[in-house]
Write a protein that holds these residues in place. Structure first.
Motif, PDB file in Angstrom:
ATOM      1  N   GLU A 189       0.832  -1.201   0.000  1.00 52.01           N
ATOM      2  CA  GLU A 189       0.000   0.000   0.000  1.00 52.01           C
ATOM      3  C   GLU A 189       0.872   1.259   0.000  1.00 52.01           C
ATOM      4  O   GLU A 189       0.598   2.225  -0.723  1.00 52.01           O
ATOM      5  N   HIS A 190       1.951   1.229   0.796  1.00 47.26           N
ATOM      6  CA  HIS A 190       2.872   2.368   0.812  1.00 47.26           C
ATOM      7  C   HIS A 190       3.546   2.535  -0.555  1.00 47.26           C
ATOM      8  O   HIS A 190       3.703   3.662  -1.042  1.00 47.26           O
ATOM      9  N   ILE A 191       3.958   1.417  -1.147  1.00 48.81           N
ATOM     10  CA  ILE A 191       4.596   1.461  -2.467  1.00 48.81           C
ATOM     11  C   ILE A 191       3.644   2.066  -3.494  1.00 48.81           C
ATOM     12  O   ILE A 191       4.035   2.910  -4.317  1.00 48.81           O
ATOM     13  N   LYS A 192       2.382   1.664  -3.430  1.00 48.52           N
ATOM     14  CA  LYS A 192       1.366   2.183  -4.345  1.00 48.52           C
ATOM     15  C   LYS A 192       1.262   3.705  -4.223  1.00 48.52           C
ATOM     16  O   LYS A 192       1.216   4.431  -5.220  1.00 48.52           O
ATOM     17  N   ASN A 193       1.257   4.192  -2.975  1.00 42.09           N
ATOM     18  CA  ASN A 193       1.156   5.639  -2.740  1.00 42.09           C
ATOM     19  C   ASN A 193       2.412   6.381  -3.197  1.00 42.09           C
ATOM     20  O   ASN A 193       2.335   7.517  -3.702  1.00 42.09           O
ATOM     21  N   ILE A 194       3.581   5.751  -3.008  1.00 38.15           N
ATOM     22  CA  ILE A 194       4.840   6.361  -3.443  1.00 38.15           C
ATOM     23  C   ILE A 194       4.876   6.472  -4.967  1.00 38.15           C
ATOM     24  O   ILE A 194       5.264   7.494  -5.526  1.00 38.15           O
ATOM     25  N   TYR A 195       4.443   5.387  -5.643  1.00 31.86           N
ATOM     26  CA  TYR A 195       4.381   5.415  -7.107  1.00 31.86           C
ATOM     27  C   TYR A 195       3.473   6.538  -7.588  1.00 31.86           C
ATOM     28  O   TYR A 195       3.784   7.256  -8.548  1.00 31.86           O
ATOM     29  N   LYS A 196       2.338   6.664  -6.932  1.00 38.48           N
ATOM     30  CA  LYS A 196       1.367   7.698  -7.313  1.00 38.48           C
ATOM     31  C   LYS A 196       1.959   9.092  -7.112  1.00 38.48           C
ATOM     32  O   LYS A 196       1.793   9.985  -7.948  1.00 38.48           O
ATOM     33  N   MET A 197       2.690   9.266  -5.991  1.00 34.09           N
ATOM     34  CA  MET A 197       3.284  10.560  -5.681  1.00 34.09           C
ATOM     35  C   MET A 197       4.285  10.989  -6.741  1.00 34.09           C
ATOM     36  O   MET A 197       4.339  12.157  -7.153  1.00 34.09           O
ATOM     37  N   PHE A 198       5.113  10.027  -7.203  1.00 33.82           N
ATOM     38  CA  PHE A 198       6.155  10.348  -8.178  1.00 33.82           C
ATOM     39  C   PHE A 198       5.736  10.075  -9.616  1.00 33.82           C
ATOM     40  O   PHE A 198       6.537  10.227 -10.534  1.00 33.82           O
ATOM     41  N   ARG A 199       4.481   9.613  -9.800  1.00 35.05           N
ATOM     42  CA  ARG A 199       3.938   9.333 -11.126  1.00 35.05           C
ATOM     43  C   ARG A 199       4.788   8.316 -11.881  1.00 35.05           C
ATOM     44  O   ARG A 199       5.205   8.523 -13.028  1.00 35.05           O
ATOM     45  N   ILE A 200       5.072   7.230 -11.195  1.00 37.76           N
ATOM     46  CA  ILE A 200       5.828   6.130 -11.791  1.00 37.76           C
ATOM     47  C   ILE A 200       5.042   4.835 -11.604  1.00 37.76           C
ATOM     48  O   ILE A 200       4.031   4.805 -10.892  1.00 37.76           O
ATOM     49  N   ASN A 201       5.562   3.738 -12.241  1.00 38.07           N
ATOM     50  CA  ASN A 201       4.787   2.490 -12.227  1.00 38.07           C
ATOM     51  C   ASN A 201       5.585   1.255 -11.822  1.00 38.07           C
ATOM     52  O   ASN A 201       5.039   0.151 -11.827  1.00 38.07           O
ATOM     53  N   SER A 202       6.863   1.426 -11.484  1.00 36.58           N
ATOM     54  CA  SER A 202       7.654   0.239 -11.166  1.00 36.58           C
ATOM     55  C   SER A 202       8.783   0.549 -10.187  1.00 36.58           C
ATOM     56  O   SER A 202       9.172   1.713 -10.014  1.00 36.58           O
ATOM     57  N   LYS A 203       9.290  -0.525  -9.592  1.00 39.74           N
ATOM     58  CA  LYS A 203      10.423  -0.412  -8.670  1.00 39.74           C
ATOM     59  C   LYS A 203      11.655   0.122  -9.400  1.00 39.74           C
ATOM     60  O   LYS A 203      12.405   0.938  -8.870  1.00 39.74           O
ATOM     61  N   ALA A 204      11.842  -0.343 -10.643  1.00 36.73           N
ATOM     62  CA  ALA A 204      13.001   0.107 -11.425  1.00 36.73           C
ATOM     63  C   ALA A 204      12.938   1.615 -11.666  1.00 36.73           C
ATOM     64  O   ALA A 204      13.958   2.309 -11.575  1.00 36.73           O
ATOM     65  N   GLU A 205      11.736   2.123 -11.951  1.00 37.37           N
ATOM     66  CA  GLU A 205      11.582   3.565 -12.159  1.00 37.37           C
ATOM     67  C   GLU A 205      11.868   4.334 -10.872  1.00 37.37           C
ATOM     68  O   GLU A 205      12.466   5.417 -10.901  1.00 37.37           O
ATOM     69  N   LEU A 206      11.440   3.775  -9.731  1.00 33.69           N
ATOM     70  CA  LEU A 206      11.674   4.441  -8.446  1.00 33.69           C
ATOM     71  C   LEU A 206      13.167   4.531  -8.157  1.00 33.69           C
ATOM     72  O   LEU A 206      13.681   5.588  -7.780  1.00 33.69           O
TER      73      LEU A 206
END
Length: 215
Positions: A189-206
């Motif tokens: 759930e935290h990962i989902k929110n982090i992705y949304k915050m940075f407008r990304i879709n994957s761990k590699a992008e993060l």
């Protein structure tokens, strides 16, 4: 420290050309009397054998590829094998996250391989006299790194920061959950929110985003 002081010194490198030239340079020093040992094998058993050659903590000059995580393990081994030693790396610093970890292991100086003889000598004298040394170029990068991390901290909650750190360290969601005593679903759930915050879709992008902007 008096200029006539004998400085027990160990050069750690598997580059024969480098060790020969550095040994010659140190032995020609007009400022200090370097007593040099060269270690071409940095295994745990060998480090123990080299330690027996010194009656006091030596000056250790390590020439290694500091962009490789393996260098951190080598520096940790040197720090443990030679308590109180003054450890100096010679080479270019890449990942500043690694550099900060090197500092935590006890490294006192980072001398770029691109330094001239005069610059190298100036940096080494400063370190021997008790100062820490980092080139001005790297110092600037450290300030940028810390500045961006403050910005990152302002965007993420404390728990989100912990999870991001776990991802950067290469931990699985399961290990991150175990480390922080939370459920895997909470991590997701935290990962989902982090992705949304940075407008990304994957761990590699993060990870790419963090390395580009914050590391």
């Amino acid at each position: 420290m008096p200029s006539t002081a004998i400085i027990d010194t160990m050069i750690v490198s598997d580059d024969v050309y480098f060790t020969e030239h550095l040994t010659t340079f140190l032995r020609q020093s007009a400022a200090f009397n370097f007593r040099v040992q060269v270690a071409t094998d940095s295994g745990d058993h060998s480090l123990h054998a080299y330690r027996l050659l010194f009656s006091r903590p030596p000056l250790i000059l390590l020439a290694a590829d500091l962009t490789r995580p393996e260098s951190l393990a080598l520096l940790s081994g040197l720090s443990q094998s030679f308590p109180g030693a003054v450890i100096v790396t010679v080479g270019e610093v890449g990942d500043l996250g690694l550099l900060l970890k090197y500092i935590r292991t006890g490294v006192r100086g980072f001398i770029p391989g691109s330094f001239s003889v005069a610059e190298f000598n100036h940096a080494l004298i400063k370190i021997i006299e008790g100062e820490a040394f980092i080139s001005t170029a790297v110092t600037g990068k450290i300030f940028d790194y810390l500045h961006h991390n403050v910005e990152l901290s302002g965007k993420l909650t404390h728990r989100q920061q912990q999870i991001v750190e776990g991802i950067v360290e290469g931990l699985s969601y399961k290990l991150i959950a175990y480390k922080h005593n939370i459920s895997i679903d909470t991590v997701r759930e935290h990962i989902k929110n982090i992705y949304k915050m940075f407008r990304i879709n994957s761990k590699a992008e993060l990870i790419a985003l963090l390395k580009f902007h914050y590391l």
